[in-house]
Design an enzyme around this catalytic site. Structure first.
Site, PDB file in Angstrom:
ATOM      1  CB  SER A   1      -9.923  -0.556 -36.476  1.00 44.42           C
ATOM      2  OG  SER A   1     -10.802   0.138 -35.627  1.00 44.42           O
TER       3      SER A   1
ATOM      4  CE1 TYR B   1     -13.849  -2.205 -37.048  1.00 45.90           C
ATOM      5  CE2 TYR B   1     -13.927  -3.235 -39.209  1.00 45.90           C
ATOM      6  CZ  TYR B   1     -13.440  -2.265 -38.358  1.00 45.90           C
ATOM      7  OH  TYR B   1     -12.507  -1.361 -38.825  1.00 45.90           O
TER       8      TYR B   1
ATOM      9  CE  LYS C   1     -10.394  -3.627 -40.248  1.00 44.22           C
ATOM     10  NZ  LYS C   1      -9.820  -3.521 -41.607  1.00 44.22           N
TER      11      LYS C   1
HETATM   12  C1  WQD Z   1     -18.219   8.427 -32.247  1.00 41.85           C
HETATM   13  C2  WQD Z   1     -18.909   8.971 -31.008  1.00 41.85           C
HETATM   14  C3  WQD Z   1     -20.756   7.635 -30.285  1.00 41.85           C
HETATM   15  C4  WQD Z   1     -23.289   8.420 -33.788  1.00 41.85           C
HETATM   16  C5  WQD Z   1     -16.438   3.488 -35.081  1.00 41.85           C
HETATM   17  C6  WQD Z   1     -15.968   2.083 -35.152  1.00 41.85           C
HETATM   18  C7  WQD Z   1     -14.478   2.047 -35.297  1.00 41.85           C
HETATM   19  C8  WQD Z   1     -14.052   2.893 -36.459  1.00 41.85           C
HETATM   20  C9  WQD Z   1     -14.593   4.308 -36.343  1.00 41.85           C
HETATM   21  C10 WQD Z   1     -13.628   1.445 -38.308  1.00 41.85           C
HETATM   22  C11 WQD Z   1     -19.280   7.891 -29.998  1.00 41.85           C
HETATM   23  C12 WQD Z   1     -21.228   9.013 -30.729  1.00 41.85           C
HETATM   24  C13 WQD Z   1     -22.224   8.404 -32.896  1.00 41.85           C
HETATM   25  C14 WQD Z   1     -24.505   9.031 -33.406  1.00 41.85           C
HETATM   26  C15 WQD Z   1     -23.549   9.600 -31.281  1.00 41.85           C
HETATM   27  N1  WQD Z   1     -14.461   2.300 -37.666  1.00 41.85           N
HETATM   28  N2  WQD Z   1     -22.361   8.989 -31.665  1.00 41.85           N
HETATM   29  N3  WQD Z   1     -24.589   9.612 -32.157  1.00 41.85           N
HETATM   30  O1  WQD Z   1     -18.013   4.195 -32.538  1.00 41.85           O
HETATM   31  O2  WQD Z   1     -15.974   5.642 -32.032  1.00 41.85           O
HETATM   32  O3  WQD Z   1     -15.914   4.075 -33.937  1.00 41.85           O
HETATM   33  O4  WQD Z   1     -16.014   4.198 -36.213  1.00 41.85           O
HETATM   34  O5  WQD Z   1     -12.507   1.159 -38.045  1.00 41.85           O
HETATM   35  O6  WQD Z   1     -14.096   0.718 -35.484  1.00 41.85           O
HETATM   36  O7  WQD Z   1     -16.304   1.473 -33.922  1.00 41.85           O
HETATM   37  O8  WQD Z   1     -17.324   6.094 -34.090  1.00 41.85           O
HETATM   38  O9  WQD Z   1     -18.577   7.897 -35.179  1.00 41.85           O
HETATM   39  O10 WQD Z   1     -19.815   5.779 -34.513  1.00 41.85           O
HETATM   40  O11 WQD Z   1     -19.050   7.373 -32.752  1.00 41.85           O
HETATM   41  O12 WQD Z   1     -23.650  10.111 -30.151  1.00 41.85           O
HETATM   42  O13 WQD Z   1     -25.521   9.072 -34.169  1.00 41.85           O
HETATM   43  O14 WQD Z   1     -20.131   9.600 -31.395  1.00 41.85           O
HETATM   44  O15 WQD Z   1     -21.454   7.200 -29.129  1.00 41.85           O
HETATM   45  O16 WQD Z   1     -19.138   8.426 -28.709  1.00 41.85           O
HETATM   46  P1  WQD Z   1     -16.857   4.993 -33.018  1.00 41.85           P
HETATM   47  P2  WQD Z   1     -18.752   6.777 -34.226  1.00 41.85           P
END
Ligand code: WQD
Length: 371
Positions: free
Chosen positions: A124, A148, A152
């Site tokens: 990841s 997490y 990885k």
């Molecule tokens: C994306 C953007 C949030 C939800 C995660 C894991 C990563 C990978 C992918 C496994 C960010 C914003 C999110 C919400 C929001 N998983 N957001 N409101 O955090 O980049 O990555 O998923 O490998 O390891 O960390 O993805 O989709 O949670 O967030 O504003 O209700 O959307 O702040 O900027 P993230 P995400």
């Protein structure tokens, strides 16, 4: 030539399973269904028209897993199974270390014992932590910021050591950016348990009216509009990246790491706008405080995968939003609605030509008699 996919019934695993079957590989899925639904197996069969083997096994159960290696000639393994919720990993680090690390050690021990030395591993972009600059290349500093991400990173290092100990191994480590979207059929997609942590499934749940409004985490980041920027990649492009990496591990003995991203960053507000323009559905949102552990900007330099795997992402943000919405619209409650199997599990039953529901039902035993 059988390809074993651990976690093959999950969101990313099911799309990889479809692409492998479409590419003509013999597929074997090992999944414990802790974060997936057996209904997806029927959907995979429906999409591809192909049969495949399914074993309901927890990788922590080495004895059960060894049986798979004894009874089958496995050519290569694509290893996805593991826990993946960043927030949960902060609250329950030991569960993450035990599950993700121990299951990988069990798998690699058996691969070594049965001379299966070709492996594609699901890592990841989270291993990069807070990057000093973007786009992120594979040789950037690695500094995971949560349990997490640290699992990885540790597994990547374990795989490096395995390769150093025996150069007969052939390993591709794939660092995913943000997989979203769904198969164009709308039959398989992201089916998170409970309230989604990730952005796109949260948006689609707001769009079907299950959730009231989206909370936008962070509004003062140094980005185009102050909200977080990520490299969203269509799950089909990600799946095809695995087939390309598999082709490489089947042909060479080496260890390589690749970013699987588009190289294009989008902010949260840009994703909302794109989704609204595609669906015509307004997504109410509230700007709020940053989420603990979040970074401002993250997107990939995926030129190495293009050069060495001949792979690059092809689908844009419009297709990602359109396909994510089609999946959610057709499956408002995920796989629950058409769940073929209620309170029971698929027995470790070998080849399943799931032509019909009856076939699947026949292979179903009640929980109490399963064990
Ligand atoms: C994306 C953007 C949030 C939800 C995660 C894991 C990563 C990978 C992918 C496994 C960010 C914003 C999110 C919400 C929001 N998983 N957001 N409101 O955090 O980049 O990555 O998923 O490998 O390891 O960390 O993805 O989709 O949670 O967030 O504003 O209700 O959307 O702040 O900027 P993230 P995400």
């Amino acid at each position: 030539m059988t390809i074993l996919v651990t976690g093959g019934a999950g969101f990313i695993g099911s799309h990889i399973s479809v692409e492998l079957l479409n590419a003509g590989y013999n597929l074997m899925i090992v999944d414990n269904f802790s974060n997936s639904n057996p209904e997806v197996l029927r959907r995979i069969q429906k999409i591809t028209g192909k049969s495949f083997e399914i074993h309901q096994i927890d990788l922590l159960n080495e004895k059960d897993l060894e049986r798979v290696f004894i009874e089958n000639r496995i050519e290569a393994v694509i290893h996805l199974a593991g826990l993946k919720a960043v927030g949960e990993s902060v609250v329950e680090p030991l569960k993450y270390y035990r599950t993700n690390i121990n299951s990988t050690i069990n798998l690699c021990k058996l691969m070594k014992k049965y001379h299966v030395r070709k492996l594609v591993f699901s890592s990841s972009a989270t291993v990069y932590g807070m990057p000093d600059k973007v786009p992120i290349a594979e040789d950037f500093p690695l500094k995971a910021m949560n349990p997490y991400g640290r699992t990885k990173l540790m597994i990547e290092e374990i795989l490096q050591d395995i390769y150093i100990s025996d150069k007969q191994w052939s390993i591709s480590i794939l660092r995913y950016f943000n997989p979203i979207g769904a198969h164009e059929s709308g039959l398989i997609g992201d089916n998170p348990n409970g309230i989604p942590n990730n952005l796109m499934p949260f948006i689609t749940k707001v769009a079907i009216g299950e959730l009231k409004e989206l909370k936008v985490f962070g509004q003062h980041y140094p980005t185009i509009d102050g909200t977080g920027v990520r490299d969203y990649i269509h799950v089909i492009d990600l799946a095809k990246g695995h087939v390309a990496a598999l082709d490489k591990v089947l042909k060479t003995n080496s260890i390589n790491t690749y970013n699987l991203g588009t190289g294009q960053g989008y902010s949260v507000l840009e994703i909302i706008t794109a989704f609204e323009s595609i669906t015509g559905i307004k997504i109410p949102f509230q700007l709020s405080e940053p989420r603990l552990g979040d970074i401002a900007i993250c997107y990939a330099d995926s030129s190495k995968a293009k050069m060495e795997l001949g792979w690059e992402a092809e689908k844009g943000i419009i297709e990602m939003c359109r396909d994510a919405w089609r999946w959610q619209r057709k499956n408002p409650n995920g796989y629950q609605d058409n769940k073929l199997i209620s309170n029971s599990r698929i027995r470790d039953s070998g080849l399943m030509n799931m032509e019909s529901t009856e076939e699947v039902e026949k292979n179903v035993v009640d929980e109490k008699t399963y064990t």
